[in-house]
Scaffold this active site. Structure first.
Site, mmCIF file in Angstrom:
data_model
loop_
_atom_site.group_PDB
_atom_site.id
_atom_site.type_symbol
_atom_site.label_atom_id
_atom_site.label_comp_id
_atom_site.label_asym_id
_atom_site.label_seq_id
_atom_site.Cartn_x
_atom_site.Cartn_y
_atom_site.Cartn_z
ATOM 1 N N HIS A 55 -2.096 -0.191 -9.866
ATOM 2 C CA HIS A 55 -2.688 -0.967 -8.822
ATOM 3 C C HIS A 55 -3.675 -1.910 -9.766
ATOM 4 C CE1 HIS A 55 -4.034 -1.218 -4.632
ATOM 5 N NE2 HIS A 55 -3.495 -2.352 -4.575
ATOM 6 N N GLU B 240 -4.835 7.550 -4.545
ATOM 7 C CA GLU B 240 -5.193 6.270 -6.226
ATOM 8 C C GLU B 240 -6.550 7.574 -6.499
ATOM 9 O OE1 GLU B 240 -4.669 2.203 -5.587
ATOM 10 O OE2 GLU B 240 -2.741 2.328 -4.652
ATOM 11 N N ARG C 141 1.290 -1.073 -0.061
ATOM 12 C CA ARG C 141 -0.006 -0.187 0.292
ATOM 13 C C ARG C 141 0.836 1.271 -0.085
ATOM 14 N NH1 ARG C 141 -3.232 -2.833 -1.393
ATOM 15 N NH2 ARG C 141 -4.996 -3.259 -0.819
#
Length: 344
Positions: A303, A284, A255
């Site tokens: 991602h 994000e 993360r």
């Protein structure tokens, strides 16, 4: 016989819904209305594209969510508030601890199981695509090819290099297996170094968090695989980066909150970190004005490193195992139960 009512609360392919329905039709009711779910942008898109239900659709959706005792994927906050009968959620991601806490589920009597185990292999492939392309000079070869230039050169091998992995769980296992196949030395940083793991033989060393800086000083590459918890937030800070060897390769599949992003950018600009592959970032989607987009020694993945065609198939396998345990009253045998206190 009272039936368990499952709500498919995020997009899922029809063939997988059929597998869930077929498992035990007498004891299961599956609520699946794809027209009430967001349209998908790609296969295995759990979030879906921006979507707004009209008044009639909103009413139908409201009726569905109030009936659910089990949910495939974590419902939205406004839906959870109406789901008084909800008892179990099968998440489609591994690192859901922070999300569960933000939604207040840590205080509710709702079991949460994760998708742990379904993403290790594709993430490991991304890790070593990144490291091998960097270490074996892919960009150099491409530049030489564009220039029609044939000049032989020499590089150090990958074998014998040291990979330090922050974490010793499933994601670490996937990457450590490939690292050992390449004859690398693998050091894992684990919260409980003495804990018995089926894959412990993949690690040459397992050391505690207190040894992080010392391990970073030995690394040719560092890989982040840990969940985001209060203990791991910004653990890769300016001091940790300073402890790294100049020119180190850095990969984050965990993360973005694990890293001090400003310190990371500074180290990339000076070359102290020679290369970074980032599947996750602090914010994000990554803002368009982030320096990370344009740094020549950075690879950005949106991602998506874990998203492969078989992703939902693998998660459904976990769900079906857990569902059988749930129906039979064997919750102790369910896989990937989230520890809400530890957040993983």
């Amino acid at each position: 016989m009272q039936r368990t009512t499952i709500l498919i609360s995020s997009p899922l392919e029809e063939e997988h819904v059929a597998r869930i329905r077929a498992m035990d039709p007498k004891r299961l009711e599956v609520l699946f209305e794809p027209g009430l779910l967001p349209p998908t942008r790609y296969r295995n898109d759990h979030g879906g594209a921006p979507f707004q239900r009209d008044a009639e659709q909103a009413q139908r959706w409201d009726a569905l969510i109030r009936r659910a005792t089990v949910s495939w994927d974590i419902p939205k906050a406004q839906d959870l508030a109406k789901m008084d009968g909800l008892r179990w959620i099968q998440a489609t991601s591994t690192g859901v601890g922070q999300h569960v806490r933000r939604l207040g589920l840590h205080d509710r009597d709702v079991l949460v199981t994760t998708a742990r185990g379904s993403h290790a292999q594709p993430l490991a492939e991304f890790v070593f695509m990144s490291l091998l392309s960097h270490w074996r000079g892919l960009s150099h070869l491409q530049a030489e090819q564009r220039a029609h230039r044939w000049e032989r050169y020499c590089q150090p091998p990958v074998a014998g290099r040291t990979l330090v992995i922050l974490g010793a769980g499933d994601l670490a296992r996937g990457s450590a297996r490939l690292a050992k196949a390449l004859d690398m030395h693998v050091i894992a940083i684990a919260r409980e170094p003495s804990k018995a793991r089926a894959h412990d033989d993949l690690f040459d060393e397992i050391v505690p968090p207190g040894a992080l800086h010392a391990a970073l000083g030995r690394a040719d590459a560092v890989l982040l695989t840990v969940p985001h918890t209060p203990e791991t937030e910004r653990v890769i800070d300016a001091a940790a980066i300073a402890a790294m060897r100049p020119g180190i390769a850095f990969v984050n599949i965990a993360r973005g909150q694990i890293v001090d992003e400003d310190a990371l950018i500074g180290a990339l600009r000076t070359g102290h970190i020679g290369f970074a592959a980032l599947d996750v970032t602090l914010v994000e989607p990554l803002p368009s004005d982030s320096p990370l987009w344009d740094l020549p020694n950075v690879l950005i993945s949106p991602h998506s490193a874990s998203t492969v065609l078989e992703e939902n198939e693998r998660i459904v396998e976990i769900f079906l195992h857990n569902l059988e345990c749930w129906l039979d009253g064997r919750q102790a045998d369910m896989r990937n139960v989230l520890d809400k206190a530890l957040m993983y």
